[in-house]
Design an enzyme around this catalytic site. Sequence first.
Site, PDB file in Angstrom:
ATOM      1  N   ASP A 200       0.810  -1.214   0.000  1.00 26.98           N
ATOM      2  CA  ASP A 200       0.000   0.000   0.000  1.00 26.98           C
ATOM      3  C   ASP A 200       0.849   1.273   0.000  1.00 26.98           C
ATOM      4  OD1 ASP A 200       0.968  -0.419   2.525  1.00 26.98           O
ATOM      5  OD2 ASP A 200      -0.987  -0.587   3.501  1.00 26.98           O
TER       6      ASP A 200
ATOM      7  N   LYS B  66     -15.311  -1.371   3.212  1.00 26.23           N
ATOM      8  CA  LYS B  66     -14.665  -1.947   2.041  1.00 26.23           C
ATOM      9  C   LYS B  66     -15.782  -2.463   1.133  1.00 26.23           C
ATOM     10  CE  LYS B  66     -10.345  -3.366   4.312  1.00 26.23           C
ATOM     11  NZ  LYS B  66      -9.551  -4.520   4.808  1.00 26.23           N
TER      12      LYS B  66
ATOM     13  N   CYS C 172      -5.503  -3.921  -0.489  1.00 28.00           N
ATOM     14  CA  CYS C 172      -4.078  -4.014  -0.837  1.00 28.00           C
ATOM     15  C   CYS C 172      -3.884  -4.262  -2.323  1.00 28.00           C
ATOM     16  CB  CYS C 172      -3.385  -5.085  -0.006  1.00 28.00           C
ATOM     17  SG  CYS C 172      -4.002  -6.750  -0.283  1.00 28.00           S
TER      18      CYS C 172
END
Length: 476
Positions: free
Chosen positions: A252, A387, A417
């Site tokens: 990230d 998410k 990620c």
Amino acid sequence: MSVQEYLDKHTLSRKIEDAVNAAVRAKTSDPVLFIANHMKKAVASVITKVKARQILDSRGIPTVEVDLHTNKGVFRASVPSGDSSGTYEAIELRDGDKGMYLGNSVAKAVKNINERISEALIGMDPKLQAQIDHAMIDLDKTEKKNELGANAILAVSIAACKAGAAEKEVPLCKHLSDLSGRANMTLPVPAFTVLSGGNHASNHFAIQEIMILPVGASRFEEALQWGSETYHHLKAVVTEKNGNMGCNVGEDGGLTPDISSLKEGLELVKEAINRTGYGDKIKIAIDVAATNFCIAGTKYDLDIKSPSKSGQNFKSAEDMIDMYKELCAEYPIVFIEDPFDKEDWEHTKYFSNLGICQVVGDDLLMSNSKRVERAIQESACNALLLKVNQIGTVTEAIEVVKLARDAQWGVVTSHRCGETEDSFISDLSVGLATGVIKAGAPCRGERTMKYNQLLRIEEELGDQAVYAGEDWRQTL
């Protein structure tokens, strides 16, 4: 058929006359362009085709990209992926053929879009997001979307959302705000990843990431500047203390020095913040991701990534609480994400109720409405990490955010990620006014494009742009 018969059949004479009259009233300098646009608006937008393909995410692992066609344009979306799929999140459909991308190809999901979802959505109005999403949910017929794949459904859902915004001739963030029923839009505080560890880096640091939040900035543009400056100061600090190798980056974008403890990492970040001169205008957050180093659900091995030390110095949940208390007293930590194992509701609740900092649920909740409802009932945490790919549709993402807001929780919009060049979560964070966005470091193109899109949104909103800043928890 004569010209007159053709005009009469399609009532074109009346439509053309209306367009010409509108051009005259507008006193347009380019009547041809004006009339063409006026005629186009008179035609309702409908989905004509959905075409999917397999692309690579930021880790070089396949994911799904979609081109959603309407009679007025083509709208593209791609979906991210996490490093693992939790028990309670929507299923990411992969082929499992070890001879193709080591089992990670998504040809089945692509086929489902091209052959099943496309057919089901042809003729639908892209502005009707809920109807589109529920049509795909009904087609799938499973609780976790494992028939069509959440990666297939979400890609189409996002593309449809973009098409709906275009048909309304409003920015995507405004369309999302309308869909959520919100009156206000807010630019989020960016939670920049500056140090990476855990599953996102190859160092010995068990903690997943340390972040900085420029809450004292007056605008998002200024917050981005402060984040970038702090990141580069941190590079210098790491180089001085750990050498150039410590400036390699994780998945990230966070720096990956081989630090031995959370306190050592916080000291590095504190020094970088001090060098910027912004002082307490920049706060700190931690993603512990404690499940990754929890043994048997009861003890924590912070040395799990150090073969010579692992298994020698376990911490109990009570020890972890004491550590968090000490660190929050010493450093300007405003939130901690996943401080305990994903099934340790008892200690998460206890720590949250101490009120030391905001406690964000990621692995604990997995953006799952049933898990969120339980956490609300048990007061287990006080913020949701959103998410979208854990849920599978835009509509369900909006619903789970409403659930969190009704409980007076905070919301952090999050990347994964394995990211793509799609900046949808930037518009989502503004449209739903989540207060915070977590999109990685101010480094790596798939991360910076989310922040760059927020710059564009702020510019487009002009005088109406509001940066969450110090009120990042109160964007309810």
